[in-house]
Design an enzyme around this catalytic site. Structure first.
Site, mmCIF file in Angstrom:
data_model
loop_
_atom_site.group_PDB
_atom_site.id
_atom_site.type_symbol
_atom_site.label_atom_id
_atom_site.label_comp_id
_atom_site.label_asym_id
_atom_site.label_seq_id
_atom_site.Cartn_x
_atom_site.Cartn_y
_atom_site.Cartn_z
ATOM 1 N N ASP A 30 0.852 -1.189 0.000
ATOM 2 C CA ASP A 30 0.000 0.000 0.000
ATOM 3 C C ASP A 30 0.889 1.240 0.000
ATOM 4 O O ASP A 30 1.757 1.379 0.861
ATOM 5 C CB ASP A 30 -0.900 -0.013 1.236
ATOM 6 C CG ASP A 30 -2.024 1.006 1.175
ATOM 7 O OD1 ASP A 30 -1.828 2.092 0.584
ATOM 8 O OD2 ASP A 30 -3.091 0.734 1.744
ATOM 9 N N ILE A 31 0.677 2.147 -0.965
ATOM 10 C CA ILE A 31 1.496 3.362 -1.003
ATOM 11 C C ILE A 31 1.103 4.342 0.105
ATOM 12 O O ILE A 31 1.853 5.259 0.407
ATOM 13 C CB ILE A 31 1.487 4.056 -2.383
ATOM 14 C CG1 ILE A 31 0.102 4.560 -2.759
ATOM 15 C CG2 ILE A 31 2.049 3.128 -3.447
ATOM 16 C CD1 ILE A 31 0.102 5.483 -3.981
ATOM 17 N N HIS A 99 -10.783 -4.881 -1.818
ATOM 18 C CA HIS A 99 -9.401 -5.040 -1.385
ATOM 19 C C HIS A 99 -9.369 -5.365 0.100
ATOM 20 O O HIS A 99 -10.171 -4.871 0.880
ATOM 21 C CB HIS A 99 -8.545 -3.814 -1.689
ATOM 22 C CG HIS A 99 -9.071 -2.514 -1.166
ATOM 23 N ND1 HIS A 99 -10.193 -1.897 -1.691
ATOM 24 C CD2 HIS A 99 -8.631 -1.722 -0.178
ATOM 25 C CE1 HIS A 99 -10.416 -0.766 -1.045
ATOM 26 N NE2 HIS A 99 -9.480 -0.642 -0.108
#
Length: 134
Positions: A30-31, A99
């Site tokens: 995850d950024i 997600h």
């Protein structure tokens, strides 16, 4: 889905740091990571939320999450792990492509997901259990 950021990531139109991929799922870092090692598991087929997953996709999620969680545990040695998944805006879903978050937890990381709630009376629980029984 043309405007779905996760579909674009899956197609390779947007770069990502994949840690797993098969015919059904992709797992990426995850950024906007809550902690070091925060992973998102995405079905390759666009599914808006949990209700939109096929039975096969749903059945594949927990074994994959376990496999990735074990790798996170072996590699990063977190003190715990949250498995988080939101369905709908009110529940906190921001990207409407299913997600699952795997969020390693570290002592003192300061992240709080839930606040204490008062205990639900037994009669209320009993009635609700009857209504929800499958």
């Amino acid at each position: 889905m043309d405007n779905c950021i996760f579909c674009k990531i899956i197609k390779g139109d947007i770069p990502s740091h994949k840690i797993y991929e098969d015919d059904t799922f992709v797992a990426i870092l995850d950024i906007f990571a809550a902690t070091k090692g925060h992973v998102l598991i995405l079905p390759k087929r666009h599914a808006a939320d949990m209700y939109d997953l096929t039975e096969s996709e749903a059945a594949g999620l927990i074994p994959l999450a376990k496999k990735i969680a074990e790798k996170i545990n072996a590699t990063l040695s977190p003190d715990g792990l949250n498995v988080l998944q939101n369905n709908g805006k009110t529940a906190g879903q921001e990207v409407f492509h299913y997600h699952m978050h795997l969020i390693p937890r570290y002592n003192g990381d300061g992240i709080k997901f839930f606040k204490s709630a008062p205990q639900t009376p037994q009669d209320v629980l009993e009635k609700l259990a009857k209504e929800l029984k499958i």
